[in-house]
Design an enzyme around this catalytic site. Sequence first.
Site, PDB file in Angstrom:
ATOM      1  N   SER A 148      58.731 -62.926  41.725  1.00  0.00           N
ATOM      2  CA  SER A 148      57.893 -62.112  42.605  1.00  0.00           C
ATOM      3  C   SER A 148      56.779 -62.969  43.176  1.00  0.00           C
ATOM      4  O   SER A 148      56.312 -63.912  42.531  1.00  0.00           O
ATOM      5  CB  SER A 148      57.273 -60.957  41.819  1.00  0.00           C
ATOM      6  OG  SER A 148      56.330 -61.494  40.916  1.00  0.00           O
ATOM      7  N   LYS A 149      56.348 -62.596  44.375  1.00  0.00           N
ATOM      8  CA  LYS A 149      55.360 -63.441  45.047  1.00  0.00           C
ATOM      9  C   LYS A 149      54.012 -63.421  44.336  1.00  0.00           C
ATOM     10  O   LYS A 149      53.179 -64.271  44.581  1.00  0.00           O
ATOM     11  CB  LYS A 149      55.232 -63.052  46.510  1.00  0.00           C
ATOM     12  CG  LYS A 149      54.599 -61.714  46.777  1.00  0.00           C
ATOM     13  CD  LYS A 149      54.455 -61.499  48.284  1.00  0.00           C
ATOM     14  CE  LYS A 149      53.882 -60.110  48.533  1.00  0.00           C
ATOM     15  NZ  LYS A 149      54.061 -59.652  49.881  1.00  0.00           N
ATOM     16  N   ARG A 150      53.804 -62.448  43.465  1.00  0.00           N
ATOM     17  CA  ARG A 150      52.545 -62.421  42.726  1.00  0.00           C
ATOM     18  C   ARG A 150      52.469 -63.605  41.750  1.00  0.00           C
ATOM     19  O   ARG A 150      51.409 -64.055  41.395  1.00  0.00           O
ATOM     20  CB  ARG A 150      52.401 -61.095  41.972  1.00  0.00           C
ATOM     21  CG  ARG A 150      51.218 -60.291  42.489  1.00  0.00           C
ATOM     22  CD  ARG A 150      51.320 -58.838  42.147  1.00  0.00           C
ATOM     23  NE  ARG A 150      52.225 -58.153  43.056  1.00  0.00           N
ATOM     24  CZ  ARG A 150      53.271 -57.446  42.673  1.00  0.00           C
ATOM     25  NH1 ARG A 150      53.578 -57.334  41.409  1.00  0.00           N
ATOM     26  NH2 ARG A 150      54.022 -56.859  43.570  1.00  0.00           N
ATOM     27  N   ARG A 182      45.210 -68.508  44.950  1.00  0.00           N
ATOM     28  CA  ARG A 182      45.603 -68.273  43.562  1.00  0.00           C
ATOM     29  C   ARG A 182      45.280 -69.499  42.710  1.00  0.00           C
ATOM     30  O   ARG A 182      44.799 -69.378  41.581  1.00  0.00           O
ATOM     31  CB  ARG A 182      47.087 -67.937  43.485  1.00  0.00           C
ATOM     32  CG  ARG A 182      47.437 -67.447  42.105  1.00  0.00           C
ATOM     33  CD  ARG A 182      48.851 -66.999  41.920  1.00  0.00           C
ATOM     34  NE  ARG A 182      49.229 -65.940  42.811  1.00  0.00           N
ATOM     35  CZ  ARG A 182      50.288 -66.022  43.608  1.00  0.00           C
ATOM     36  NH1 ARG A 182      51.026 -67.105  43.628  1.00  0.00           N
ATOM     37  NH2 ARG A 182      50.605 -65.013  44.382  1.00  0.00           N
TER      38      ARG A 182
END
Length: 500
Positions: free
Chosen positions: A252-254, A468
């Site tokens: 997932s891109k998270r 991030r």
Amino acid sequence: MTVRTRVAPSPTGDPHVGTAYVALFNYCFAKANGGEFILRIEDTDQVRSTQASEKMIMDALRWVGLNWDEGPDVGGPCGPYRQSERSELYQKYAQQLLDADHAFRCFLTPAELAEVRAQHQASGAKTAMPNPYSEITRDESDALAASGKPFVVRMRVPTDGICTVHDLLRGDIEIAWDQVDMQVLLKSDGMPTYHLANVVDDHHMGITHVLRGEEWISSAPKHLLLYQYFGWEAPTLCHLPLLRNPDRSKLSKRKNPTSILYYQRMGYLPEALLNYLGRMAWSMPDESEQFDLSTMIEHFSLERISLGGPIFDVTKLDWLNGTWIRDELSDDEFMDRVVKWAVNRDYLKAVIPLVRPRINKWSDLPGHAALFLEGLVDITADSLESKGLEQDDVRRVLCYSLWALDGLTDWTGEAINGALRKTAELMDLKLRVFLSPLFIAISGKKNSTPLFNTLAILGRDLTRARLRNAINVIKPMSGKEQTRWKKQYDALQHSDEQDG
Ligand code: GLU
């Protein structure tokens, strides 16, 4: 029989590495068997589908080197290859199912549906939800439809017995029919759902083998039942293991960049990305790690697919990409690739207006332009310190900015400007104070090119990755913290909407 496979992406976002992974396996299987590979665009979700996304997906698949024999742009004998252009066909088949009583009209409003669902859950039943409209007569149903009451068409599903799904990799999978819901086939706006359109198209496009992600296994009973209702032969099913983050959760891109555009932007070679995706669930008979597409096709067999959850690990991709860059490119190819990557007129044209005002001589250029070529920038917790902000405030600024930017549909300087200004206001911070850690997170320096337009050029994925990274450099977020902050962020947004 000619083998025909397809990849059927929904154009609702950035081109996902998972789409290239599934496309690769379909492509190899088709080509290894002298067959054809088709691209079908599944854009029945009219709200979320965009032409921009469709174009990005097609460009990305071409970039990695997977060309289709039939598709929306190249045409073919079974077109159109875009589902939004085939709605009459789906309506015809929905009607056919209604007439044969394999489907029924459901007139529940969304509120009534929620009520039925709540009651069903409260009853403690472990089976799929019942539907009051499955019981009414055809005359009653016709009368309600004639009165103008909106409805969806749902398929009838047996309430007992077992459906056996034969999967090429897994053998027989048994799913009890009472777990399968009465799937909506046609929505109230007359558009089909994925399930109906997918089955109708796979049949009409002569698809012989469906290789797709394992998240679709639970849909297989519905599809097989539809084939049976229509009297069509179902294609052979083969569900590929899902790509996973290093912590084994679903990719997932998270947690991991998932957009092919990110990998392109970071300077991975398409051959290396494809090679890595090929190794996700498959291996060469001699276990060699580096191989190109034609070698993969030459040796491809489904028996060599392994079901263990493949981990998409960027560190391993880095290593593989390095071997390609160092060993496989001649000096000329090396130069051509670098130019194509980011040292070309198109890219420079975007960057020049931002760096021109800052330089006196050419040798000033690298210092100001580096951030447009770099991947992650060199930062430390100390360098991210910002006047007037505690360390946790800095993390919160970065984190809220990330969420605000994630919510943007348009990725332009103007839209970014709007989103970040609004976030500063919501956090009750002066814009200058709010932007200061963002400058450092993005450029590694206190001062750099104008932030909003810089982000517009860097793109969503690299922006997300740098933000991030900055949060992680100070202190990675725990799951709990993330949930708490997200609640607070949503509450701020909500209070703003109410005030506005
Ligand atoms: N449109 C579906 C997707 O986005 C296709 C699934 C399938 O291959 O059946 O993944």
